[in-house]
Design a protein around this motif. Sequence first.
Motif, PDB file in Angstrom:
ATOM      1  N   THR A  42      23.824  18.249  12.555  1.00 16.88           N
ATOM      2  CA  THR A  42      24.444  16.797  12.141  1.00 16.88           C
ATOM      3  C   THR A  42      25.203  16.901  11.312  1.00 16.88           C
ATOM      4  OG1 THR A  42      23.163  16.035  10.982  1.00 16.88           O
ATOM      5  CG2 THR A  42      23.311  15.452  13.275  1.00 16.88           C
ATOM      6  N   GLY A  43      25.172  17.403  10.746  1.00 16.04           N
ATOM      7  CA  GLY A  43      26.659  18.008   9.180  1.00 16.04           C
ATOM      8  C   GLY A  43      27.912  18.970   9.168  1.00 16.04           C
ATOM      9  N   THR A 101      31.921  23.880  18.482  1.00 11.29           N
ATOM     10  CA  THR A 101      33.053  22.844  17.564  1.00 11.29           C
ATOM     11  C   THR A 101      33.351  21.608  17.355  1.00 11.29           C
ATOM     12  OG1 THR A 101      35.117  23.564  18.355  1.00 11.29           O
ATOM     13  CG2 THR A 101      33.869  24.623  16.791  1.00 11.29           C
ATOM     14  N   SER A 102      32.270  20.834  18.906  1.00 13.83           N
ATOM     15  CA  SER A 102      32.786  19.605  18.403  1.00 13.83           C
ATOM     16  C   SER A 102      31.150  18.733  19.293  1.00 13.83           C
ATOM     17  CB  SER A 102      33.529  19.219  20.090  1.00 13.83           C
ATOM     18  OG  SER A 102      32.873  19.819  21.330  1.00 13.83           O
ATOM     19  N   VAL A 103      30.978  17.125  18.757  1.00 12.55           N
ATOM     20  CA  VAL A 103      29.651  17.659  19.771  1.00 12.55           C
ATOM     21  C   VAL A 103      29.530  16.791  21.069  1.00 12.55           C
ATOM     22  CG1 VAL A 103      28.244  14.510  19.677  1.00 12.55           C
ATOM     23  CG2 VAL A 103      30.124  15.268  17.555  1.00 12.55           C
ATOM     24  N   ALA A 104      30.335  17.015  22.130  1.00 13.35           N
ATOM     25  CA  ALA A 104      30.240  16.698  23.114  1.00 13.35           C
ATOM     26  C   ALA A 104      29.873  18.590  23.985  1.00 13.35           C
ATOM     27  CB  ALA A 104      31.345  16.230  24.208  1.00 13.35           C
ATOM     28  N   SER A 110      22.918  21.363  24.579  1.00 13.95           N
ATOM     29  CA  SER A 110      21.713  21.102  24.783  1.00 13.95           C
ATOM     30  C   SER A 110      21.061  20.616  25.662  1.00 13.95           C
ATOM     31  CB  SER A 110      21.451  19.643  23.949  1.00 13.95           C
ATOM     32  OG  SER A 110      22.502  20.257  22.150  1.00 13.95           O
ATOM     33  N   VAL A 111      21.907  20.213  26.712  1.00 15.64           N
ATOM     34  CA  VAL A 111      21.267  19.853  27.962  1.00 15.64           C
ATOM     35  C   VAL A 111      20.738  21.387  28.719  1.00 15.64           C
ATOM     36  CG1 VAL A 111      21.696  18.852  30.532  1.00 15.64           C
ATOM     37  CG2 VAL A 111      22.525  17.234  28.169  1.00 15.64           C
ATOM     38  N   THR A 112      22.156  22.052  29.243  1.00 18.53           N
ATOM     39  CA  THR A 112      21.241  23.275  30.052  1.00 18.53           C
ATOM     40  C   THR A 112      20.485  24.144  29.252  1.00 18.53           C
ATOM     41  OG1 THR A 112      23.489  24.310  28.217  1.00 18.53           O
ATOM     42  CG2 THR A 112      23.830  23.136  30.623  1.00 18.53           C
TER      43      THR A 112
END
Length: 398
Positions: A42-43, A101-104, A110-112
């Motif tokens: 998150t950081g 490098t991005s949240v999306a 993470s889902v995959t």
Amino acid sequence: MTNATAHTTFRLTPAITGLFAGVCGLTVANIYYAQALIGPITGALAISSTWAGSIVTLTQLGYGAGLVLIVPLCDQSENRRLILLTIAGLVVSLIGAALSTSVATFMLFSVTIGLCSVGSQILLPLATHFVEPGQRGRTIGNIMGGLLSGIMLSRPVANAMAAAFGWRAVFWVSAVVMMLAGLGLARVLPVQAPTRRMSYGSLLRSIMHLLVQYRTLRVRIACHGLVFAAFNMFWTAIPLLLHAQFGFSQSKIALFALAGAGGALAAPLAGRLADAGLTRPATLSAIALVGATSLTSGWAVAAGWIIVLAVLALLLDGGVQTNQVISQRVVYSLNDTARGRLNAAYMGGVFVCGALGSSCGAALYSIAGWWGFAIAGTLMCLASLALFAATNGRHAAS
């Protein structure tokens, strides 16, 4: 190689069983790395605290989706290819997470990661195809021992690696390890192509039919679901307790988690008990042990006995793993041609119960303290015992 030839030429040796156990443990560990790395992730990606928990949630949702959408395919698709495809997808997903490098982007991978981690739930029932019915419990127990070790060791290993090399290193190393695991499986996995064919829609709908058809399946889901929810409540609330009451740092909390990893040693023993025809007494004893340790933990915390609490964590995990192995042996024995769908129904139901336990653990601790968990966990195990006893174990202990 035909399916019949695979059965006559392939033998599940102790070495191959060990490989299966190791691969299952390494695969399922990927679901839990984010829990240990949520702070640095998150950081680095500037994720707000409001959305931090979604990283773990999305991975678990992906895994749940894989249980329902991918695992049933092993009843109609060639199992070797299906397992290797999930591992290949997992490798790509781990590399994607490491490069994000991005949240999306990170949340997508993470889902995959969760979705492709279900290969272990295809490999486990596949192994039971190649052993005699009287040895299925032992095989499940040995492989589950590796799988459960992966779950319990994932957090402390991720913490240690991230502290030394950064959080991205965890995903890079796991990608390499899973690639090697895939190559190892490619060398030994036999071709296993089910003879029955049906449309994908019919395959998914048949899961509900199995739930209706087999009372044993419903009872095992409910009984172990309650126990697994208590297990998840414990491991969600215990880090909060260890920090607040005992002043543990993150590294000390990770060391405490290693106590729970010892519970995986109960899995092989549970399989042998089931093969010996002791399914019913072993089930009752395992559920009772989880309830007793949940209640006793209340007094241990009140007295400040951290060593006793660690021993109770070990016993609680041992009880949960024993009931899991026995339940899976029973479920797999219901229908040899539907093990994938039976496993999807069982694991899917238990997974939902565990997720509910995780979501309630922290909230319950913040509202009612540790005694809140101790009483809730005990009552859930009593409900599980009552349900199992109400069936007289005739169906659920077969």
